[in-house]
Design an enzyme around this catalytic site. Structure first.
Site, PDB file in Angstrom:
ATOM      1  N   GLU A  43     -17.075  51.061  53.476  1.00 34.42           N
ATOM      2  CA  GLU A  43     -18.495  51.419  53.577  1.00 34.42           C
ATOM      3  C   GLU A  43     -18.761  52.801  52.995  1.00 34.42           C
ATOM      4  O   GLU A  43     -18.074  53.759  53.316  1.00 34.42           O
ATOM      5  CB  GLU A  43     -18.945  51.375  55.046  1.00 34.42           C
ATOM      6  CG  GLU A  43     -18.761  50.027  55.715  1.00 34.42           C
ATOM      7  CD  GLU A  43     -19.666  48.931  55.131  1.00 34.42           C
ATOM      8  OE1 GLU A  43     -20.561  49.260  54.324  1.00 34.42           O
ATOM      9  OE2 GLU A  43     -19.437  47.749  55.479  1.00 34.42           O
TER      10      GLU A  43
ATOM     11  N   CYS B  65     -22.201  49.049  64.262  1.00 37.31           N
ATOM     12  CA  CYS B  65     -21.218  49.613  63.325  1.00 37.31           C
ATOM     13  C   CYS B  65     -21.850  50.730  62.502  1.00 37.31           C
ATOM     14  O   CYS B  65     -21.264  51.807  62.341  1.00 37.31           O
ATOM     15  CB  CYS B  65     -20.660  48.530  62.406  1.00 37.31           C
ATOM     16  SG  CYS B  65     -19.542  47.426  63.284  1.00 37.31           S
TER      17      CYS B  65
ATOM     18  N   HIS C 108     -15.334  47.572  57.349  1.00 32.57           N
ATOM     19  CA  HIS C 108     -15.637  46.276  57.967  1.00 32.57           C
ATOM     20  C   HIS C 108     -14.583  45.265  57.528  1.00 32.57           C
ATOM     21  O   HIS C 108     -14.201  45.247  56.352  1.00 32.57           O
ATOM     22  CB  HIS C 108     -17.007  45.765  57.494  1.00 32.57           C
ATOM     23  CG  HIS C 108     -18.123  46.042  58.446  1.00 32.57           C
ATOM     24  ND1 HIS C 108     -19.243  46.750  58.093  1.00 32.57           N
ATOM     25  CD2 HIS C 108     -18.306  45.681  59.749  1.00 32.57           C
ATOM     26  CE1 HIS C 108     -20.072  46.816  59.134  1.00 32.57           C
ATOM     27  NE2 HIS C 108     -19.523  46.176  60.150  1.00 32.57           N
TER      28      HIS C 108
END
Ligand code: PCA
Length: 242
Positions: free
Chosen positions: A113, A176, A200
């Protein structure tokens, strides 16, 4: 300081410290692979068999890998993470690297991410029954914060090992993302000398998972190893058109 001699242990310097977080199960599931992954990374680091531990020991450094289990709850997840970071800093054990892990069911690859958004918009209630819609994570905070891991260097290394991986521009707007934004906010505001980010993973426990549990372990260890290097990230095109 004198340089190490044959009589001095190679790992006499302060250990490199890593904090890995994973989540409790949510949305009716009985396990969350992000926590199993965090736990396995710790076991491997403790046994000295992880990629990152062996690369550090080749450089004469030891490794300490801590884990933290987070609730899938807006508010308490970030509060618990901030508290642990403060606790480690107060004990003189502030981590060099903090990587949070989470499950993204139905996805096809390990997702590194890039961006945490200052936005809560929950499609389902969290484990505490809270369902914020279009609220900020941190009142008055910047709209977005960027992960500070060496993502492109990691991407290249993980892809070269033929593990499905991609750079992702959104960690969503559920818990998250909340943890990613909170982590980056905390490191920035406290002036911590640490890199931080989020990964993730697909549902690693599903027989149809496109990534095996072992591949996910390898991928995160490569990310940790790359991100402990005190050099800027690789410059490589890895942008997206959408
Ligand atoms: N995944 C959720 C929250 C906890 C987890 O493992 C998310 O992607 O926001």
């Amino acid at each position: 300081m004198s340089s190490p001699t044959a009589h001095e242990p190679m790992s006499a310097s302060a250990p490199r410290r890593i904090l890995i977080t994973g989540f409790e199960p949510f949305d009716g599931a009985d396990r969350n692979p992000s926590w199993d992954l965090a736990d396995e990374l710790r076991r491997r680091a403790d046994r000295g068999v992880s990629t990152v531990a062996s690369e550090r020991s080749a450089d004469g450094e030891s490794l300490e890998l801590h884990t933290l289990l987070l609730p899938v709850e807006f508010g308490p997840a970030g509060t618990r993470l901030r508290a642990r970071l403060d606790e480690l800093a107060a004990a003189g054990e502030a981590p060099d690297l903090v990587v949070a892990l989470g499950l993204a069911a139905g996805t096809e690859a390990v997702a590194l991410e890039r961006v945490g958004l200052n936005l809560r918009d929950a499609r389902i209630p969290d484990n505490g029954g809270t369902q914020p819609i279009d609220e900020p994570v941190v009142d008055g905070g910047p709209e977005a914060r960027f992960a500070t891991l060496r993502l492109k260097a990691s991407l290249a290394r993980i892809a070269a090992a033929e593990i499905p991986v991609h750079l992702s521009l959104s960690a969503g707007t559920f818990v998250c993302n909340d943890v990613l934004y909170t982590l980056l906010d905390h490191l920035d505001r406290t002036g911590a000398d640490a890199r931080g980010g989020f990964v993730h993973v697909p549902d690693l426990h599903s027989p149809d998972s496109p990534v095996t549990f072992d591949q996910a372990v390898q991928a995160v260890e490569m990310l940790l190893a790359e991100s402990l290097h005190p050099i800027p990230d690789a410059v490589a095109a890895a942008g997206a058109l959408h």
